[in-house]
Write an enzyme that holds these catalytic residues in place. Structure first.
Site, PDB file in Angstrom:
ATOM      1  N   HIS A 148      29.978  36.551  48.730  1.00  0.00           N
ATOM      2  CA  HIS A 148      31.122  36.489  49.631  1.00  0.00           C
ATOM      3  C   HIS A 148      30.805  37.339  50.861  1.00  0.00           C
ATOM      4  CE1 HIS A 148      33.499  34.315  46.770  1.00  0.00           C
ATOM      5  NE2 HIS A 148      33.393  35.265  45.873  1.00  0.00           N
TER       6      HIS A 148
ATOM      7  N   ASP B 123      20.354  32.581  53.768  1.00  0.00           N
ATOM      8  CA  ASP B 123      19.057  32.883  53.162  1.00  0.00           C
ATOM      9  C   ASP B 123      18.677  31.792  52.158  1.00  0.00           C
ATOM     10  OD1 ASP B 123      18.883  35.412  54.498  1.00  0.00           O
ATOM     11  OD2 ASP B 123      20.284  36.217  53.045  1.00  0.00           O
TER      12      ASP B 123
END
Length: 402
Positions: free
Chosen positions: A303, A345
């Site tokens: 988150h 990522d």
């Protein structure tokens, strides 16, 4: 919630900002930090309303007496905005490059067009100027440095770009654009251990990696989506160096240094390890369960404080990639098990694996794309003409009386 309930419990952006005595940008920053909840307006889902109880609680906090040192310490750790910037806005789970929705912009724009936007070049195109391509490096030197980690290789080669050595202090930004172009193209070459090239950067990378037109277009989108991300660690490092009047090359070296850490760009190598583990075990659910039992985090998910509903960069990239059952199961299991969604990522590593790019290519994409944003921050900070010099709160032994 009906319209009457919303009027009682929620405020418009104008009302919320006025109640707090802040501007819209600061209001959006409070939302991104989770301090103020928002909801869709009943009459217009595109319009956001702001929780009145949250605003009142925040107002009370603001009036509580706090020591200046405590305020500064909190500000530097996901706190209130510390610098003014007109480059990138992150609000309500979306991000904007100079007012343009970045995800929509990435559908067609190149990294060069994005750089022109972030650098505020207007109609001028420094990428079209003659002589903006830097000269190549000595082949023997390039071969010798090819084995270094990406950030260190770029830091070794960038000082050899003459255009990046000019001190920025008291120079007009328009006279720095040409050097900025040379540095971008040089870093793109250095990041993949190749000579610089004057063609569009996504095409340069596609040619080096043997990608077709579809693959090149996905690389283009990825570069644009990571071009800037407001005041993250590397951008702040760039701005600190830029505030001294140093060269653009020195500013980029600062950004690269910050990027190399495992809590920033280094995270991608940890995501690679996760994918390798899933491949080896052959069961994404078992890998996730094992990591959770050991109290380990699962990299590539989470988150993000700025994106409570998921990283829009990952959401924009992942659907474009070729099918990969292992990747899809891993993402699905993480969402179902922990409620966490993939971040950028994860998306960049997925892109690297999908097209079988060389190891380290995910970080290369990030560094090359982010160069546009680093330069934008350096140019903007230079215009402020102030040295960034915070004070430290001393916690060592008492001063000697002698």
């Amino acid at each position: 919630m009906d319209e009457m309930q919303q009027r009682e419990r929620f405020l418009t952006a104008e009302e919320a900002a006025k109640t707090l005595g802040v501007g819209r940008a600061t209001l959006y920053a409070y939302v991104s930090r989770g301090l103020i909840r928002t909801d869709e307006a009943a009459d217009d889902p595109r319009r956001r309303l702001y929780s009145a109880p949250d605003i009142e609680a925040l107002k009370q906090r603001k009036t509580t007496l706090r020591r200046p040192g405590e305020i500064a310490a909190g500000t530097l750790a996901w706190g209130l905005p510390v610098l003014s910037s007109s480059i990138t806005l992150i609000a309500d789970g979306r991000f904007f490059y100079r007012g343009r929705n970045a995800v929509e912009w990435a559908e067609t724009a190149t990294l060069e067009e994005t750089a022109r936007l972030l650098w505020d070049c207007g109609a001028h195109d420094p990428f079209a100027e003659a002589g903006s391509a830097p000269p190549g490096w000595d082949d023997a030197l390039l071969e010798q440095l090819a084995g270094l980690p990406l950030t260190e290789r770029c830091q070794a080669l960038l000082p050899l770009v003459a255009a990046g050595q000019a001190i920025t202090w008291q120079r007009d930004s328009r006279h720095l654009w040409g050097g900025a172009v040379a540095l971008m193209r040089a870093l793109a070459g250095a990041a993949i251990a190749a000579q610089p090239d004057a063609q569009p950067i996504h095409r340069h990378l596609a040619a080096a990696w043997g990608l077709d037109a579809a693959g090149a277009d996905i690389v283009r989108r990825a570069l644009v989506l990571v071009a800037d991300h407001e005041l993250n660690a590397s951008a702040f490092a760039v701005r600190v160096v830029a505030s001294t009047g140093a060269s653009l090359g020195a500013c980029l070296n600062a950004g690269l240094g910050a990027l190399s850490g495992p809590l920033h760009g280094g995270t991608m190598s940890i995501v690679e390890i996760l994918f390798d583990e899933v491949d080896r075990v052959g069961d994404a659910a078992a890998v996730i369960e094992s990591r959770l039992r050991r109290g380990e985090r699962v990299p590539g998910f989470g988150h993000h404080p700025l994106y409570p509903d998921g990283d829009p960069r990952a959401a924009a990239l992942l659907p474009l990639l070729p099918q990969d059952a292992a990747r899809d199961v891993l993402a699905q299991m993480m969402t179902e098990t922990t409620g966490k969604r993939p971040n950028v990522d994860f998306a960049l590593v997925s892109l690297r694996r999908a097209f079988r790019l060389p190891p380290g290519s995910a970080l290369a994409l990030f560094a090359i794309g982010r160069t546009a944003g680093w330069i934008a921050h350096a140019l903007e900070q230079r215009q402020d003409d102030k040295l960034i010099r915070p004070r430290a709160r001393y916690t060592g032994p008492p001063a000697s009386a002698e």
